[in-house]
Design a protein around this motif. Structure first.
Motif, PDB file in Angstrom:
ATOM      1  N   GLU A 110     -31.145  -1.086   4.712  1.00  0.00           N
ATOM      2  CA  GLU A 110     -30.682  -0.341   3.532  1.00  0.00           C
ATOM      3  C   GLU A 110     -30.446  -1.325   2.386  1.00  0.00           C
ATOM      4  O   GLU A 110     -29.817  -2.371   2.567  1.00  0.00           O
ATOM      5  CB  GLU A 110     -29.391   0.413   3.845  1.00  0.00           C
ATOM      6  CG  GLU A 110     -28.912   1.317   2.729  1.00  0.00           C
ATOM      7  CD  GLU A 110     -29.823   2.510   2.521  1.00  0.00           C
ATOM      8  OE1 GLU A 110     -29.942   2.963   1.358  1.00  0.00           O
ATOM      9  OE2 GLU A 110     -30.418   2.997   3.505  1.00  0.00           O
ATOM     10  N   ALA A 111     -30.967  -0.996   1.206  1.00  0.00           N
ATOM     11  CA  ALA A 111     -30.811  -1.851   0.031  1.00  0.00           C
ATOM     12  C   ALA A 111     -30.078  -1.096  -1.068  1.00  0.00           C
ATOM     13  O   ALA A 111     -30.181   0.135  -1.179  1.00  0.00           O
ATOM     14  CB  ALA A 111     -32.168  -2.336  -0.473  1.00  0.00           C
ATOM     15  N   SER A 112     -29.330  -1.845  -1.879  1.00  0.00           N
ATOM     16  CA  SER A 112     -28.577  -1.259  -2.984  1.00  0.00           C
ATOM     17  C   SER A 112     -28.666  -2.195  -4.183  1.00  0.00           C
ATOM     18  O   SER A 112     -28.577  -3.423  -4.027  1.00  0.00           O
ATOM     19  CB  SER A 112     -27.121  -1.037  -2.582  1.00  0.00           C
ATOM     20  OG  SER A 112     -26.372  -0.502  -3.657  1.00  0.00           O
ATOM     21  N   THR A 132     -28.882  -6.194   0.493  1.00  0.00           N
ATOM     22  CA  THR A 132     -29.782  -5.684   1.532  1.00  0.00           C
ATOM     23  C   THR A 132     -29.138  -5.859   2.891  1.00  0.00           C
ATOM     24  O   THR A 132     -28.818  -6.985   3.294  1.00  0.00           O
ATOM     25  CB  THR A 132     -31.131  -6.419   1.512  1.00  0.00           C
ATOM     26  OG1 THR A 132     -31.710  -6.320   0.206  1.00  0.00           O
ATOM     27  CG2 THR A 132     -32.092  -5.803   2.533  1.00  0.00           C
ATOM     28  N   TRP A 133     -28.946  -4.740   3.585  1.00  0.00           N
ATOM     29  CA  TRP A 133     -28.413  -4.748   4.949  1.00  0.00           C
ATOM     30  C   TRP A 133     -29.550  -4.600   5.954  1.00  0.00           C
ATOM     31  O   TRP A 133     -30.467  -3.792   5.765  1.00  0.00           O
ATOM     32  CB  TRP A 133     -27.448  -3.580   5.163  1.00  0.00           C
ATOM     33  CG  TRP A 133     -26.036  -3.820   4.745  1.00  0.00           C
ATOM     34  CD1 TRP A 133     -25.400  -3.307   3.651  1.00  0.00           C
ATOM     35  CD2 TRP A 133     -25.071  -4.628   5.416  1.00  0.00           C
ATOM     36  NE1 TRP A 133     -24.102  -3.745   3.596  1.00  0.00           N
ATOM     37  CE2 TRP A 133     -23.868  -4.561   4.678  1.00  0.00           C
ATOM     38  CE3 TRP A 133     -25.100  -5.407   6.573  1.00  0.00           C
ATOM     39  CZ2 TRP A 133     -22.713  -5.227   5.047  1.00  0.00           C
ATOM     40  CZ3 TRP A 133     -23.949  -6.082   6.958  1.00  0.00           C
ATOM     41  CH2 TRP A 133     -22.781  -5.989   6.201  1.00  0.00           C
ATOM     42  N   GLU A 134     -29.475  -5.359   7.035  1.00  0.00           N
ATOM     43  CA  GLU A 134     -30.351  -5.174   8.186  1.00  0.00           C
ATOM     44  C   GLU A 134     -29.475  -5.136   9.439  1.00  0.00           C
ATOM     45  O   GLU A 134     -28.697  -6.067   9.671  1.00  0.00           O
ATOM     46  CB  GLU A 134     -31.381  -6.292   8.300  1.00  0.00           C
ATOM     47  CG  GLU A 134     -32.475  -6.218   7.243  1.00  0.00           C
ATOM     48  CD  GLU A 134     -33.588  -7.224   7.483  1.00  0.00           C
ATOM     49  OE1 GLU A 134     -33.447  -8.053   8.412  1.00  0.00           O
ATOM     50  OE2 GLU A 134     -34.602  -7.176   6.748  1.00  0.00           O
ATOM     51  N   ILE A 135     -29.585  -4.058  10.209  1.00  0.00           N
ATOM     52  CA  ILE A 135     -28.773  -3.893  11.421  1.00  0.00           C
ATOM     53  C   ILE A 135     -29.708  -3.699  12.609  1.00  0.00           C
ATOM     54  O   ILE A 135     -30.585  -2.825  12.586  1.00  0.00           O
ATOM     55  CB  ILE A 135     -27.813  -2.694  11.316  1.00  0.00           C
ATOM     56  CG1 ILE A 135     -26.987  -2.770  10.032  1.00  0.00           C
ATOM     57  CG2 ILE A 135     -26.899  -2.636  12.528  1.00  0.00           C
ATOM     58  CD1 ILE A 135     -26.039  -1.599   9.845  1.00  0.00           C
ATOM     59  N   ASP A 193     -20.590   0.678   0.981  1.00  0.00           N
ATOM     60  CA  ASP A 193     -21.334   1.939   0.894  1.00  0.00           C
ATOM     61  C   ASP A 193     -22.726   1.790   1.509  1.00  0.00           C
ATOM     62  O   ASP A 193     -23.199   2.681   2.235  1.00  0.00           O
ATOM     63  CB  ASP A 193     -21.453   2.385  -0.563  1.00  0.00           C
ATOM     64  CG  ASP A 193     -20.113   2.823  -1.154  1.00  0.00           C
ATOM     65  OD1 ASP A 193     -19.189   3.089  -0.356  1.00  0.00           O
ATOM     66  OD2 ASP A 193     -19.999   2.890  -2.397  1.00  0.00           O
ATOM     67  N   ALA A 194     -23.379   0.676   1.200  1.00  0.00           N
ATOM     68  CA  ALA A 194     -24.713   0.448   1.753  1.00  0.00           C
ATOM     69  C   ALA A 194     -24.655   0.290   3.273  1.00  0.00           C
ATOM     70  O   ALA A 194     -25.555   0.730   3.992  1.00  0.00           O
ATOM     71  CB  ALA A 194     -25.346  -0.788   1.115  1.00  0.00           C
ATOM     72  N   PHE A 195     -23.586  -0.331   3.746  1.00  0.00           N
ATOM     73  CA  PHE A 195     -23.431  -0.488   5.196  1.00  0.00           C
ATOM     74  C   PHE A 195     -23.278   0.868   5.878  1.00  0.00           C
ATOM     75  O   PHE A 195     -23.857   1.111   6.947  1.00  0.00           O
ATOM     76  CB  PHE A 195     -22.210  -1.360   5.505  1.00  0.00           C
ATOM     77  CG  PHE A 195     -21.966  -1.561   6.969  1.00  0.00           C
ATOM     78  CD1 PHE A 195     -22.736  -2.438   7.714  1.00  0.00           C
ATOM     79  CD2 PHE A 195     -20.952  -0.856   7.625  1.00  0.00           C
ATOM     80  CE1 PHE A 195     -22.518  -2.617   9.077  1.00  0.00           C
ATOM     81  CE2 PHE A 195     -20.727  -1.026   8.980  1.00  0.00           C
ATOM     82  CZ  PHE A 195     -21.507  -1.912   9.702  1.00  0.00           C
TER      83      PHE A 195
END
Length: 288
Positions: free
Chosen positions: A11-13, A21-24, A133-135
């Protein structure tokens, strides 16, 4: 409800502060084991991230990485911390004078040192809110993916449970014929040995044989375990550990059935059961 422990979400914001940019990634694990990789200026939000993760996940090794790229138009370029570079260089020179084979620092190693590359101060509040929020969005996507993966496993379990029940029913139907055939074998052995048939002795042999080969209890327990597995698969929440226990119990009964077998058909049935159970057990290892 089946939920896989293997999934990936990104997810990117974007905002005035740049791009987050989150990567899980999550894989199977006995417990919930989260790992976070955050920029230095966002480390203080880690407790909030952990709390959010615990609300949605029960098991799995989860790696959460956040990258922040400051916006160029806001002047968030990198500045070199000259004082820190000089201190690092001075300390390295002191150490090198002690070592027999000194190794000098290069520019790339210095640039990677924490604090050497610093960014201009930004308003932390909106950046932290955007990261949280992005997380939340990335975590929702991860949970949705784990759910979809789990739904794909349901038919695999249904097929193997149906096959297990069919084998159990076949063995149960064959038991009277198996005992009758064994009675005939005992009578034939008496005749071959030219021994006088003693009805009491024959009955005694049959009683001993019946006790040794009585698998009705094992078959009943297999049916009960299959029914419980079906029930657990439809429950909400974490079901992986319960399913793992039930796979152990199913395997235990299949082993007992094999040890009590006196004919090839029953032995073959026990082997087929163990194959089916092992196939389910492998899938269970990836269920939350």
């Amino acid at each position: 409800m089946i939920q896989s422990m293997t999934a990936f979400a990104r997810e990117a914001s974007q905002g005035d502060w740049g791009t987050l940019t989150w990567e899980i990634r999550s894989v199977n694990h006995r417990y919930l084991e989260p790992h976070f990789k955050l920029p230095e200026n966002l480390r203080e939000i880690e407790p909030n991230l952990r709390e959010g993760l615990r609300k949605h996940l029960n098991r799995g090794k989860v790696e959460c990485a956040l990258r922040w790229q400051p916006a160029e138009q806001t002047g968030q370029g990198f500045d070199l911390n000259i004082e820190l570079v000089e201190d690092i260089n001075q300390a390295a020179n002191q150490v090198n004078r002690i070592l027999d084979n000194p190794a000098h620092l290069n520019a790339l190693e210095l640039l990677q040192w924490p604090g050497v590359m610093k960014t201009a101060q930004v308003d932390a509040a909106p950046l932290k809110k955007a990261a949280l929020d992005a997380f939340d969005l990335a975590l929702k996507n991860l949970v949705d993916t784990r759910t979809r993966e789990g739904e794909q496993l349901k038919p695999l379990f249904d097929q193997r449970l149906d096959a297990t029940s069919a084998i159990v029913n076949q063995v149960r139907e064959k038991l009277p014929a198996i005992l009758s055939a064994q009675r005939e074998n005992i009578l034939a052995r008496f005749e071959d040995a030219k021994l006088e048939l003693d009805a009491a002795r024959v009955e005694q042999e049959m009683v001993m044989l019946a006790q040794k080969t009585d698998v009705a209890e094992e078959l009943d327990r297999l049916d009960a375990h299959v029914k419980e597995v079906r029930s657990v698969l439809n429950k909400k929440g974490a079901i992986g550990r319960r399913l793992d226990f039930l796979m152990q119990e199913l395997n235990r009964e299949a082993n007992t059935l094999s040890s009590k077998s006196i004919v090839t058909d029953t032995t073959k049935a026990a082997v087929e059961l163990k194959v089916l159970i092992e196939q389910m057990r492998e899938q269970v290892q990836n269920i939350e």
